[in-house]
Write an enzyme that holds these catalytic residues in place. Structure first.
Site, PDB file in Angstrom:
ATOM      1  N   GLN A   1      62.623 -24.372  16.876  1.00 28.88           N
ATOM      2  CA  GLN A   1      63.837 -24.154  16.094  1.00 28.88           C
ATOM      3  C   GLN A   1      64.653 -25.429  15.900  1.00 28.88           C
ATOM      4  O   GLN A   1      64.461 -26.415  16.611  1.00 28.88           O
ATOM      5  CB  GLN A   1      64.704 -23.067  16.756  1.00 28.88           C
ATOM      6  CG  GLN A   1      64.918 -23.271  18.262  1.00 28.88           C
ATOM      7  CD  GLN A   1      65.067 -21.972  19.030  1.00 28.88           C
ATOM      8  OE1 GLN A   1      65.351 -20.929  18.450  1.00 28.88           O
ATOM      9  NE2 GLN A   1      64.878 -21.998  20.331  1.00 28.88           N
TER      10      GLN A   1
ATOM     11  N   ASP B   1      56.612 -17.529  26.219  1.00 30.41           N
ATOM     12  CA  ASP B   1      56.935 -16.472  25.266  1.00 30.41           C
ATOM     13  C   ASP B   1      57.247 -15.170  26.010  1.00 30.41           C
ATOM     14  O   ASP B   1      56.412 -14.661  26.760  1.00 30.41           O
ATOM     15  CB  ASP B   1      55.741 -16.288  24.324  1.00 30.41           C
ATOM     16  CG  ASP B   1      56.027 -15.246  23.252  1.00 30.41           C
ATOM     17  OD1 ASP B   1      57.180 -14.757  23.183  1.00 30.41           O
ATOM     18  OD2 ASP B   1      55.100 -14.924  22.487  1.00 30.41           O
ATOM     19  N   GLY B   2      58.435 -14.650  25.795  1.00 28.12           N
ATOM     20  CA  GLY B   2      58.863 -13.422  26.461  1.00 28.12           C
ATOM     21  C   GLY B   2      57.993 -12.231  26.101  1.00 28.12           C
ATOM     22  O   GLY B   2      57.858 -11.295  26.891  1.00 28.12           O
TER      23      GLY B   2
ATOM     24  N   ASP C   1      68.194 -11.496  26.155  1.00 29.05           N
ATOM     25  CA  ASP C   1      69.275 -12.342  25.647  1.00 29.05           C
ATOM     26  C   ASP C   1      68.666 -13.288  24.613  1.00 29.05           C
ATOM     27  O   ASP C   1      68.429 -14.456  24.867  1.00 29.05           O
ATOM     28  CB  ASP C   1      69.881 -13.127  26.821  1.00 29.05           C
ATOM     29  CG  ASP C   1      70.988 -14.057  26.384  1.00 29.05           C
ATOM     30  OD1 ASP C   1      71.373 -14.021  25.208  1.00 29.05           O
ATOM     31  OD2 ASP C   1      71.474 -14.836  27.236  1.00 29.05           O
TER      32      ASP C   1
ATOM     33  N   ASP D   1      68.505 -14.237  16.986  1.00 24.76           N
ATOM     34  CA  ASP D   1      68.376 -13.209  15.944  1.00 24.76           C
ATOM     35  C   ASP D   1      66.903 -12.889  15.669  1.00 24.76           C
ATOM     36  O   ASP D   1      66.030 -13.678  16.013  1.00 24.76           O
ATOM     37  CB  ASP D   1      69.030 -13.702  14.644  1.00 24.76           C
ATOM     38  CG  ASP D   1      70.519 -13.933  14.846  1.00 24.76           C
ATOM     39  OD1 ASP D   1      71.024 -13.569  15.909  1.00 24.76           O
ATOM     40  OD2 ASP D   1      71.145 -14.486  13.934  1.00 24.76           O
TER      41      ASP D   1
END
Ligand code: SAM
Length: 282
Positions: free
Chosen positions: A31, A139-140, A157, A160
Site C-alpha cells: 500500500q 496475511d491474516g 483491526d 477498508d
C-alpha cells in the site's frame, strides 16, 4: 504555502488536513503510506489515501475495538489481532490482567516499522517488547485458515475492504474466524460507517449472522473516520452484549471506555436497526 493531505471519503466528500510536515511518503509491497504532522489531529497515518489513525483521536478507536469484546468475555486469555499494525489495539489488549497472550498478524511490516518510529505512544506495547505480545508479519486470511479452537477473542483491526484488506470482509473468512475461536469465543471487526457505508455494513452483518449464533453491531464516535459515526460488527458464540453484567473490575484508566459505554454502544438508532433488520435494498 500551506500543505494538505486529503482523504476522498466518497466521490462527493473530502476530508483535508493542513499539515506542517510530511515525515514519510512511500510505497510498501502492499500500500501507499503517508505519515504527516497535522495541525488539527497531530501526527496522522494514511494508507492508500485513507486516514487510519492520529495521535489525537486514536484512543476513541483502539479502546472501542478492544475493550468492548474483552470485557464482554469473562476470562479472555488468548487474543488474536488481525491487522492493527500501528499497535494500538495490542497496547489496549495487554492491559487486561486476564489476557495471557496477544498475537498480532499484520500483512505489512512497513506499517509496523513506521509506527514504531513515528507513533511511539500507539505502538508502545510493541516497542517495549511486552512479554504477552507476539507480532507476526503475514496475511491474516491465511493465518486464520490454520487456527482452530484456540482464541477467546479475535479482533479484526483492518483497513477498508480494498487492497490487502478485501478478503477480510468475506463469508469464508468469517467461517475460518468461527473455527479459530473457542466454544465461547468472540469476534469483532471494524466495519466502517453505518451512515455512509450502508451496503457493506448490511452485507457483513448478514454474513456474520449466518455463522455466529449471536451477532450484534455497536457504534462509537471516531472523529477522524467518515461521518464520525463508526461501527463494529460482533459475532459471539455464547456471550450476548445485550445482557452483559459487569464481570470484573477495570484495573486501568481509559479515556473513552467505561461500563456505561459497554452497554450503550449496542443501543442503535432506528435508522441503523432498519439497515440491519429491515428489508434489504441498496
Ligand atoms: N486502527 C486503524 C483503522 O482502523 O483505521 C488502523 C488499522 S491498521 C493500520 C490496518 C492494518 O490492516 C494495516 O496495517 C494493514 O497492513 C492491515 N491489513 C490489511 N489487510 C490485511 C490482511 N489481509 N492481513 C493482515 N493485515 C492486513
Amino acid at each position: 504555502m500551506k500543505n494538505y493531505i486529503t482523504e476522498h471519503q466518497s466521490p462527493y466528500l473530502d476530508l483535508r488536513a493542513e499539515v506542517t510536515d510530511i515525515l514519510f511518503e512511500g510505497k510498501s509491497d502492499f500500500q501507499d503510506i503517508v505519515v504527516a504532522d497535522s495541525k488539527e489531529y497531530g501526527r496522522m497515518l494514511m494508507l492508500d489515501g485513507v486516514f487510519q489513525t492520529s495521535d489525537k483521536d486514536e484512543f476513541t478507536y483502539h479502546e472501542n475495538i478492544t475493550h468492548i469484546p474483552l470485557f464482554l468475555h469473562p476470562s479472555p486469555k488468548n487474543v488474536l489481532i488481525i491487522g492493527g499494525g500501528d499497535g494500538g489495539a495490542a497496547r489496549e489488549a495487554v492491559r487486561h490482567p486476564e489476557v495471557e497472550r496477544v498475537t498480532m498478524v499484520d500483512i505489512d511490516g512497513k506499517v509496523i516499522e513506521l509506527s514504531k518510529k513515528y507513533f511511539p505512544k500507539i505502538s508502545a506495547a510493541i516497542l517495549e517488547n511486552n512479554p504477552k505480545l507476539t507480532v507476526k508479519v503475514g496475511d491474516g486470511i491465511a493465518f486464520m485458515k490454520e487456527a482452530e479452537n484456540f482464541y477467546d477473542v479475535i479482533i479484526v483491526d483492518c483497513s477498508d475492504p480494498v487492497g490487502p484488506g478485501e478478503g477480510l470482509f468475506t463469508y469464508d473468512f468469517y467461517k475460518d474466524t468461527y473455527k479459530a475461536l473457542k466454544d465461547d469465543g468472540i469476534f469483532v471487526q471494524q466495519t466502517e460507517s453505518p451512515f455512509m457505508h450502508r451496503k457493506l455494513v448490511r452485507e457483513v452483518f448478514d454474513a456474520v449472522g449466518a455463522i455466529f449464533p449471536i451477532t450484534r453491531l455497536y457504534t462509537a464516535f471516531i472523529p477522524l473516520y467518515p461521518t464520525g459515526m463508526h461501527c463494529f460488527t460482533m459475532g459471539s458464540k455464547k456471550y450476548d452484549p445485550l445482557t452483559w453484567e459487569s464481570n470484573r473490575k477495570q484495573t486501568f484508566e481509559t479515556k473513552y471506555y467505561n461500563e456505561g459505554i459497554q452497554k450503550s454502544a449496542f443501543v442503535l438508532p432506528n435508522f441503523v436497526k432498519e439497515l440491519l433488520y429491515g428489508e434489504k435494498h441498496e
